[in-house]
Design a protein around this motif. Structure first.
Motif, PDB file in Angstrom:
ATOM      1  N   PRO A   1     -37.408 -50.410  -0.892  1.00 17.74           N
ATOM      2  CA  PRO A   1     -36.511 -51.523  -0.567  1.00 17.74           C
ATOM      3  C   PRO A   1     -37.177 -52.858  -0.908  1.00 17.74           C
ATOM      4  O   PRO A   1     -38.355 -53.064  -0.643  1.00 17.74           O
ATOM      5  CB  PRO A   1     -36.294 -51.384   0.936  1.00 17.74           C
ATOM      6  N   GLY A   2     -36.420 -53.737  -1.534  1.00 17.15           N
ATOM      7  CA  GLY A   2     -36.928 -55.051  -1.904  1.00 17.15           C
ATOM      8  C   GLY A   2     -37.586 -55.112  -3.262  1.00 17.15           C
ATOM      9  O   GLY A   2     -37.837 -56.205  -3.782  1.00 17.15           O
ATOM     10  N   ASN A   3     -37.885 -53.956  -3.871  1.00 16.08           N
ATOM     11  CA  ASN A   3     -38.470 -53.969  -5.217  1.00 16.08           C
ATOM     12  C   ASN A   3     -37.510 -54.606  -6.211  1.00 16.08           C
ATOM     13  O   ASN A   3     -36.288 -54.460  -6.095  1.00 16.08           O
ATOM     14  CB  ASN A   3     -38.774 -52.553  -5.708  1.00 16.08           C
ATOM     15  N   GLU A   4     -38.072 -55.294  -7.185  1.00 12.31           N
ATOM     16  CA  GLU A   4     -37.290 -55.872  -8.268  1.00 12.31           C
ATOM     17  C   GLU A   4     -37.507 -55.030  -9.513  1.00 12.31           C
ATOM     18  O   GLU A   4     -38.646 -54.812  -9.928  1.00 12.31           O
ATOM     19  CB  GLU A   4     -37.693 -57.319  -8.517  1.00 12.31           C
ATOM     20  N   ILE A   5     -36.425 -54.545 -10.084  1.00 13.73           N
ATOM     21  CA  ILE A   5     -36.480 -53.669 -11.251  1.00 13.73           C
ATOM     22  C   ILE A   5     -35.753 -54.333 -12.402  1.00 13.73           C
ATOM     23  O   ILE A   5     -34.586 -54.733 -12.266  1.00 13.73           O
ATOM     24  CB  ILE A   5     -35.870 -52.290 -10.923  1.00 13.73           C
ATOM     25  N   LYS A   6     -36.439 -54.458 -13.529  1.00 15.11           N
ATOM     26  CA  LYS A   6     -35.825 -55.038 -14.721  1.00 15.11           C
ATOM     27  C   LYS A   6     -34.935 -53.975 -15.358  1.00 15.11           C
ATOM     28  O   LYS A   6     -35.383 -52.867 -15.651  1.00 15.11           O
ATOM     29  CB  LYS A   6     -36.900 -55.492 -15.703  1.00 15.11           C
ATOM     30  N   VAL A   7     -33.676 -54.333 -15.572  1.00 21.22           N
ATOM     31  CA  VAL A   7     -32.696 -53.423 -16.172  1.00 21.22           C
ATOM     32  C   VAL A   7     -32.264 -54.031 -17.504  1.00 21.22           C
ATOM     33  O   VAL A   7     -31.927 -55.215 -17.574  1.00 21.22           O
ATOM     34  CB  VAL A   7     -31.469 -53.237 -15.257  1.00 21.22           C
ATOM     35  N   THR A   8     -32.282 -53.214 -18.548  1.00 23.75           N
ATOM     36  CA  THR A   8     -31.943 -53.692 -19.883  1.00 23.75           C
ATOM     37  C   THR A   8     -30.826 -52.847 -20.473  1.00 23.75           C
ATOM     38  O   THR A   8     -30.864 -51.618 -20.406  1.00 23.75           O
ATOM     39  CB  THR A   8     -33.179 -53.623 -20.809  1.00 23.75           C
TER      40      THR A   8
ATOM     41  N   THR B   1     -31.195 -63.287 -14.807  1.00 19.53           N
ATOM     42  CA  THR B   1     -32.361 -63.776 -15.541  1.00 19.53           C
ATOM     43  C   THR B   1     -32.063 -64.038 -17.014  1.00 19.53           C
ATOM     44  O   THR B   1     -32.916 -64.554 -17.712  1.00 19.53           O
ATOM     45  CB  THR B   1     -33.513 -62.758 -15.449  1.00 19.53           C
ATOM     46  N   ASP B   2     -30.885 -63.676 -17.477  1.00 19.02           N
ATOM     47  CA  ASP B   2     -30.519 -63.786 -18.887  1.00 19.02           C
ATOM     48  C   ASP B   2     -29.326 -64.735 -19.003  1.00 19.02           C
ATOM     49  O   ASP B   2     -28.340 -64.564 -18.286  1.00 19.02           O
ATOM     50  CB  ASP B   2     -30.152 -62.383 -19.399  1.00 19.02           C
ATOM     51  N   PRO B   3     -29.367 -65.726 -19.896  1.00 18.40           N
ATOM     52  CA  PRO B   3     -28.250 -66.671 -20.011  1.00 18.40           C
ATOM     53  C   PRO B   3     -26.948 -66.037 -20.501  1.00 18.40           C
ATOM     54  O   PRO B   3     -25.888 -66.631 -20.358  1.00 18.40           O
ATOM     55  CB  PRO B   3     -28.756 -67.711 -21.018  1.00 18.40           C
ATOM     56  N   ASN B   4     -27.010 -64.817 -21.031  1.00 16.81           N
ATOM     57  CA  ASN B   4     -25.809 -64.111 -21.460  1.00 16.81           C
ATOM     58  C   ASN B   4     -25.167 -63.306 -20.341  1.00 16.81           C
ATOM     59  O   ASN B   4     -24.230 -62.558 -20.583  1.00 16.81           O
ATOM     60  CB  ASN B   4     -26.124 -63.181 -22.631  1.00 16.81           C
TER      61      ASN B   4
END
Length: 185
Positions: free
Chosen positions: A60-67, A98-101
């Motif tokens: 819980p609370g982890n930040e995961i980058k998703v692409t 985190t991405d402007p798109n």
């Protein structure tokens, strides 16, 4: 006469599609079904897109980058991306944009519970940061991706992500393992 022709052309190009109900760009996608807000059939072929996550386990609370990536040079214009428990039908967790798109989407009264396109420009890749909630089971990221208004895929899935404590801890916080203290002589 020339001005009249320009006016007719402008009117037809801007207002006629709305009057006749043709789909517009910047499509709205339903949070639950992940289908667009107009009548169209999704593609049944293998999607030319893939979703990856920076980790396969989380707390819980982890930040995961998703692409979300386009394979080859096909690109995509619009998308909706969510995290859902396996066999679940509502988004879990929230996204940090985190991405402007990309921009956040509110589903089931939870701000940023999904992420979607911020524009209809052709994209090869978008990223977002997902924040893991408490009390969630195995999950996948799932997406609807539009190559264009008529060609789109629904239900594109990432690999399964697992909470790190799911195998060894039950709901009470105690180990599921049973320990036998009897000795047989």
């Amino acid at each position: 006469m020339r001005r009249h022709s320009c006016f007719v052309f402008l009117f037809c190009g801007i207002f006629l599609p709305r009057i006749l109900g043709f789909p517009q760009t910047n499509t709205s996608i339903d949070c639950d079904s992940m289908l667009p807000n107009y009548e169209a059939e999704p593609q049944s072929s293998v999607p030319p897109y893939v979703i990856t996550a920076s980790f396969s386990n989380f707390d819980p609370g982890n930040e995961i980058k998703v692409t979300l990536n386009a394979l080859k040079d096909v690109g995509f214009r619009e998308f909706n991306l969510q995290a859902r428990e396996i066999e679940g039908d509502v988004p879990v967790g929230t996204f940090k944009i985190t991405d402007p798109n990309t921009k956040g989407l509110e589903c089931h009264n939870v701000t940023n519970s999904a992420v979607r396109h911020a524009n209809s420009d052709v994209k090869q890749q978008v990223t977002a940061t997902w924040i893991a909630p408490r009390d969630v089971r195995d999950l996948q990221f799932i997406a609807t991706v539009f190559q264009d208004l008529e060609k789109f895929w629904v239900g594109i899935q990432s690999e399964t992500l697992t909470p790190t404590r799911s195998e060894s801890v039950n709901g009470t916080g105690k180990s599921k393992r049973k320990v036998c203290f009897e000795c047989i002589c």
